[in-house]
Design a protein around this motif. Structure first.
Motif, PDB file in Angstrom:
ATOM      1  N   ASP A   9     -12.182  11.142   5.308  1.00  0.00           N
ATOM      2  CA  ASP A   9     -11.539  11.820   6.435  1.00  0.00           C
ATOM      3  C   ASP A   9     -10.951  10.854   7.461  1.00  0.00           C
ATOM      4  N   GLU A  10     -10.941   9.581   7.136  1.00  0.00           N
ATOM      5  CA  GLU A  10     -10.329   8.602   8.037  1.00  0.00           C
ATOM      6  C   GLU A  10      -8.846   8.456   7.703  1.00  0.00           C
ATOM      7  N   TYR A  11      -8.126   7.827   8.632  1.00  0.00           N
ATOM      8  CA  TYR A  11      -6.695   7.596   8.440  1.00  0.00           C
ATOM      9  C   TYR A  11      -6.473   6.144   8.015  1.00  0.00           C
ATOM     10  N   PRO A  12      -5.378   5.870   7.285  1.00  0.00           N
ATOM     11  CA  PRO A  12      -5.151   4.522   6.768  1.00  0.00           C
ATOM     12  C   PRO A  12      -5.245   3.410   7.825  1.00  0.00           C
ATOM     13  N   ASP A  13      -4.795   3.689   9.046  1.00  0.00           N
ATOM     14  CA  ASP A  13      -4.824   2.646  10.078  1.00  0.00           C
ATOM     15  C   ASP A  13      -6.236   2.195  10.433  1.00  0.00           C
ATOM     16  N   MET A  14      -7.236   2.996  10.059  1.00  0.00           N
ATOM     17  CA  MET A  14      -8.619   2.655  10.370  1.00  0.00           C
ATOM     18  C   MET A  14      -9.254   1.783   9.284  1.00  0.00           C
ATOM     19  N   LEU A  15      -8.502   1.499   8.227  1.00  0.00           N
ATOM     20  CA  LEU A  15      -9.044   0.770   7.081  1.00  0.00           C
ATOM     21  C   LEU A  15      -8.590  -0.682   7.070  1.00  0.00           C
ATOM     22  N   SER A  16      -9.372  -1.518   6.406  1.00  0.00           N
ATOM     23  CA  SER A  16      -8.946  -2.904   6.162  1.00  0.00           C
ATOM     24  C   SER A  16      -7.881  -2.918   5.079  1.00  0.00           C
ATOM     25  N   GLY A  17      -7.218  -4.057   4.921  1.00  0.00           N
ATOM     26  CA  GLY A  17      -6.194  -4.176   3.876  1.00  0.00           C
ATOM     27  C   GLY A  17      -6.759  -3.937   2.485  1.00  0.00           C
ATOM     28  N   GLY A  18      -7.942  -4.495   2.221  1.00  0.00           N
ATOM     29  CA  GLY A  18      -8.557  -4.312   0.911  1.00  0.00           C
ATOM     30  C   GLY A  18      -8.900  -2.856   0.644  1.00  0.00           C
ATOM     31  N   GLN A  19      -9.390  -2.167   1.686  1.00  0.00           N
ATOM     32  CA  GLN A  19      -9.698  -0.740   1.540  1.00  0.00           C
ATOM     33  C   GLN A  19      -8.426   0.073   1.298  1.00  0.00           C
ATOM     34  N   LYS A  20      -7.356  -0.259   2.023  1.00  0.00           N
ATOM     35  CA  LYS A  20      -6.082   0.448   1.820  1.00  0.00           C
ATOM     36  C   LYS A  20      -5.600   0.289   0.377  1.00  0.00           C
ATOM     37  N   PHE A  59       0.799  -1.234   0.000  1.00  0.00           N
ATOM     38  CA  PHE A  59       0.000   0.000   0.000  1.00  0.00           C
ATOM     39  C   PHE A  59       0.836   1.291   0.000  1.00  0.00           C
ATOM     40  N   ASN A  60       1.801   1.414   0.934  1.00  0.00           N
ATOM     41  CA  ASN A  60       2.667   2.602   1.011  1.00  0.00           C
ATOM     42  C   ASN A  60       1.877   3.905   1.176  1.00  0.00           C
ATOM     43  N   LEU A  61       0.783   3.865   1.923  1.00  0.00           N
ATOM     44  CA  LEU A  61       0.039   5.087   2.237  1.00  0.00           C
ATOM     45  C   LEU A  61       0.721   5.825   3.384  1.00  0.00           C
ATOM     46  N   PHE A  62       0.544   7.130   3.422  1.00  0.00           N
ATOM     47  CA  PHE A  62       1.113   7.922   4.520  1.00  0.00           C
ATOM     48  C   PHE A  62       0.177   7.855   5.727  1.00  0.00           C
ATOM     49  N   PRO A  63       0.631   7.266   6.846  1.00  0.00           N
ATOM     50  CA  PRO A  63      -0.273   7.035   7.980  1.00  0.00           C
ATOM     51  C   PRO A  63      -0.729   8.310   8.683  1.00  0.00           C
ATOM     52  N   ASN A  64       0.040   9.402   8.526  1.00  0.00           N
ATOM     53  CA  ASN A  64      -0.283  10.644   9.234  1.00  0.00           C
ATOM     54  C   ASN A  64      -1.204  11.551   8.430  1.00  0.00           C
ATOM     55  N   MET A  65      -1.687  11.081   7.278  1.00  0.00           N
ATOM     56  CA  MET A  65      -2.600  11.874   6.440  1.00  0.00           C
ATOM     57  C   MET A  65      -3.916  11.139   6.278  1.00  0.00           C
ATOM     58  N   THR A  66      -4.994  11.904   6.156  1.00  0.00           N
ATOM     59  CA  THR A  66      -6.279  11.275   5.883  1.00  0.00           C
ATOM     60  C   THR A  66      -6.236  10.615   4.507  1.00  0.00           C
ATOM     61  N   VAL A  67      -7.208   9.752   4.278  1.00  0.00           N
ATOM     62  CA  VAL A  67      -7.332   9.064   2.993  1.00  0.00           C
ATOM     63  C   VAL A  67      -7.365  10.077   1.843  1.00  0.00           C
TER      64      VAL A  67
END
Length: 248
Positions: free
Chosen positions: A139-150, A94-102
């Motif tokens: 407006d959620e953060y990546p850590d709040m998502l499932s793997g598929g959503q990420k 995924f490599n999303l930035f955890p400190n930023m919203t989706v």
């Protein structure tokens, strides 16, 4: 399905990658036409991901040539960042930035590269979130998502740059089995829009149903490159047949 009427978007000639004396790939040559959906399969360690990463110079080739839309991307005078705007990449993890919203994850690159204004990037992010079915997660953060959503967000983020080609490096292999389908469905929809896609994958159903070409990597290069019906039903390559019998 080699259609000579479609423009060649990627031309690869005698590509080689070696780490000192360890040769990973050599003499790899192929052409990717605009609109191709290429499934890249093969045993672990055969260089599939390395090949993909060389196409946008995340890995520098040891030798050979890559032409993207007619331009030699290995020319020292070429702007790599400009190239990467046109070649989107979706990674295994995924490599999303955890400190930023989706939504901010999706908006970041278009704003940073001055491809879009903040308002344009915001509108584009809203459009893409709707497309991947996650507009309620803006407006959620990546850590709040499932793997598929990420992974769906990662695809939306790559799409935000309006790329001409999308590279997928085993996009479902880090997911729980029940989440694989939701990501493959998004990729299938993307393929149906005519997006040029190269997908390193273990999902043989996707390779069979969605791709128009399947490549089998083995022994440092592409050993088979043909339409999926021939690849899965009529291959004369014994090593490919052994591989398919072990994964199907």
């Amino acid at each position: 399905m080699k259609d000579n009427n479609r423009e060649t978007i990627l031309h690869v000639e005698n590509l080689k990658k070696a780490y000192n004396d360890n040769v990973i790939l050599e003499n790899v040559s192929t052409e990717i036409k605009r609109g191709d959906v290429v499934a890249i399969v093969g045993p672990s360690g055969c260089g599939k991901s390395t090949f993909l990463r060389m196409l946008n110079l995340l890995e520098m080739p040891t030798a050979g040539e890559i032409l993207f839309e007619g331009t030699n991307i290995m020319d020292k005078n070429e702007n790599i960042n400009h190239l990467r705007q046109k070649i989107g990449m979706v990674f295994q993890h995924f490599n999303l930035f955890p400190n930023m919203t989706v939504k901010k994850n999706i908006m970041l690159a278009p704003i940073k590269t001055k491809l879009m204004s903040k308002q344009e990037a915001s509108d584009k992010a809203d459009e893409l979130l709707k497309r991947v079915g996650l507009e309620d997660k803006a407006d959620e953060y990546p850590d709040m998502l499932s793997g598929g959503q990420k992974q769906r967000i990662a695809i939306a983020r790559a799409m935000a740059m309006n790329p001409d080609v999308m590279l997928f490096d085993e996009p479902t292999s880090a997911l729980d089995p029940e989440m694989v389908g939701e990501v493959l469905n998004i990729m299938k929809e993307l393929a149906e829009t005519g997006m040029t896609m190269l997908v390193v994958t273990h999902e043989m159903g996707f390779a069979r149903e969605v791709s128009n070409r399947c490549m089998f990597f083995y022994d440092k290069g592409i050993q088979v490159d043909c339409p999926p019906e021939e690849f899965f039903e009529n291959s004369k390559n014994d090593r490919l047949n052994d591989f398919l019998s072990s994964v199907l």
